[in-house]
Enzyme design. Structure first.
Site, PDB file in Angstrom:
ATOM      1  N   ASP A 293      -0.400  -1.253  -2.454  1.00  0.00           N
ATOM      2  CA  ASP A 293      -1.207  -1.950  -3.361  1.00  0.00           C
ATOM      3  C   ASP A 293      -2.581  -1.564  -3.589  1.00  0.00           C
ATOM      4  O   ASP A 293      -3.085  -1.343  -2.209  1.00  0.00           O
ATOM      5  CB  ASP A 293      -0.825  -3.430  -3.348  1.00  0.00           C
ATOM      6  N   HIS A 435      -0.624  -1.305   1.784  1.00  0.00           N
ATOM      7  CA  HIS A 435      -1.856  -1.138   0.961  1.00  0.00           C
ATOM      8  C   HIS A 435      -2.388   0.280   1.255  1.00  0.00           C
ATOM      9  O   HIS A 435      -2.713   0.674   2.431  1.00  0.00           O
ATOM     10  CB  HIS A 435      -2.725  -2.314   1.365  1.00  0.00           C
TER      11      HIS A 435
END
Ligand code: ZN
Length: 490
Positions: A293, A435
């Site tokens: 993400d 991430h």
């Protein structure tokens, strides 16, 4: 603290020391703030991108803390002009510090509550000037409503000097600007019936304070009025745009000059796009989906892509729309190498704070930016903070993807912790949350990806995982682990 251009070396040194001190203070207050990359590594020149009239200046930098209790999501532009970027970054760090102070203040009155800060921006170029408009939203559980405000920064591109209203508008012409503003509001039916109030009169009176927030746009001079400045709070932030024709003879600057052409790169290079090759999946063998993400990030994402490539593995990238224009070649690489691109919203807001139209914009704008660079439609959505609300489901007809293993990589920034979190829990059908924003996450991938493959796992995209498990995703469904149809959460 306000300052314009720093010209003397002594000043510059003092400034650097101050910045270092500010950074030190911020990092000691909140250890989770990511490091700021050197500006020179990001871009050298200010440039403009036009997507259906939307102008974006420079590249987006993001500071994101994926903590649902203390959410931080801050986006701001880096232009490549040192003087401008210093002022903007200083301002961003000042806002963070202010937010941390408020948080501490509210906590003093009761048990620790939740808090969040979201800073989004718009940017414009007009006749040798750059305008940056910041929208800040702060939430504290101690307060009934979020604090919301707008502030603006206007710079001369050639000198980097910050421009105030005095630079733009001729002395004594403020009453004319105020009159033109009121004429615009008179045409707005929502506002016109409020114009005879004392609040409106005071808030639009020709004072520099009232007209301090402005931007120079292609279509005119925009003035912003904060909540409560001239209307009751529920009206929110208001703005009017006055065409330059109406201001003819009242401006100090020739905004028609085209300094812009010298620095503009009208279109970003479209890299050579390769059609992705279908991947070979053995449905009988275990598989997991790595998901990343908050990217793309200019160094971390390419590193992760390299590792995936070396290991012949695939992953899913839930990108932020406002970072796409900054790194189109990374989006193209994700596409060409067969990875899945999902949407993580445009600017990482808390969905529960948004209206339906704002939610729509967050995902349609992201889609639009992605499609400028790759022939691709995202099928999957992962909302920021994994926050799936009914209004999100009502507005966005897509498949929602959460996760079954949370590596907490944004929090620990610890390679070993990330690797062991996955290896200690991994099972067939897992969706793993990471991430592509932190170098420690890329470090962990170097170890984790070969280790998973060594244990017999196939690394597939989320859509490949769904299809291998013979699940046809239905819009509105939420998946966090994919074994069978039972994996559907709701
Ligand atoms: Zn996120």
């Amino acid at each position: 603290m306000k300052y314009s251009v720093i010209k003397q070396t002594a000043c510059a040194i003092a400034f650097s020391v101050l910045m270092l001190l500010t950074f030190y203070l911020i990092f000691s207050v909140s250890a989770t703030m990511p490091e700021i990359a050197p500006i020179s590594a990001v871009t050298q020149h200010v440039y403009v991108k036009n997507s259906e009239g939307n102008q974006t200046v420079g590249q987006t930098k993001s500071i994101i803390n994926d903590d649902t209790e203390h959410a931080v999501s801050i986006h701001y532009p880096i232009t490549g002009i040192t003087e401008i970027d210093r002022v903007i970054e200083h301002e961003v760090y000042r806002k963070i510090e202010q937010f941390e102070n408020k948080k501490t203040g509210y906590q003093a009155f009761g048990p620790e509550g939740s808090s969040s800060i979201w800073i989004d921006y718009e940017s414009y170029i007009k006749g040798g000037t750059v305008s940056v408009v910041f929208y800040t939203k702060e939430n504290f559980s101690a307060l009934a409503r979020p604090l919301e405000y707008v502030d603006t920064f206007v710079f001369a591109i050639d000198s980097g000097e910050q421009l105030s209203l005095d630079h733009i508008l001729k002395a004594d012409d403020l009453p004319i600007l105020a009159e033109l503003t009121k004429m615009q509001f008179a045409e707005n039916p929502d506002v016109s019936n409020r114009m005879d109030t004392e609040l409106f009169f005071n808030g639009t009176a020709p004072t520099k304070q009232n007209y301090q927030h402005f931007a120079l746009k292609e279509e005119g001079f925009t003035v912003y009025f904060n909540k409560y400045q001239m209307l009751p709070g529920y009206y929110g932030i208001q703005s009017v745009t006055i065409p330059y024709d109406s201001l003819d003879g009242h401006l100090n600057m020739d905004l028609s000059n085209t300094i812009l052409e010298a620095v503009q790169t009208a279109a970003l290079p479209k890299g050579e796009l390769t059609e992705p090759q279908p991947s070979m999946i053995d449905k009988q063998k275990p598989m997991v989906a790595l998901t990343f993400d908050d990217g793309p990030h200019y160094t971390v994402t390419p590193r992760i892509l390299d590792i995936l490539q070396e290991n012949n593995a695939r992953a899913t990238f839930f990108v932020l729309g406002n970072r796409v224009d900054s790194f189109p070649n990374i989006i193209q690489r994700e596409y060409s190498e067969g990875h899945e691109i999902g949407s993580h919203s445009f600017s990482h807001p808390q969905i529960k704070e948004l209206t339906s139209d704002e939610i729509k914009y967050q995902f349609s704008e992201t889609e639009h930016r992605i499609q400028q660079y790759v022939p691709y439609t995202t099928e999957l959505v992962r909302p920021p903070y994994g926050e799936i609300t009914q209004s999100l489901k009502d507005v966005i007809q897509k498949t929602f993807v959460l996760w079954s293993i949370d590596t907490q990589d944004w929090k620990t920034r610890d390679q070993d912790a990330i690797v062991s979190e996955v290896l200690n829990h991994v099972e067939d059908g897992d969706i793993i949350l990471m991430h592509d924003m932190y170098s420690t996450t890329a470090d962990a991938c170097e170890e984790l990806i070969p280790a998973l493959i060594g244990q017999g796992y196939q690394l597939v995209t989320v859509s490949e995982l769904l299809s291998a498990k013979e699940i046809t995703p239905v819009a509105g469904s939420v998946y966090s682990r994919v074994l069978s149809t039972e994996s559907v959460l709701s």
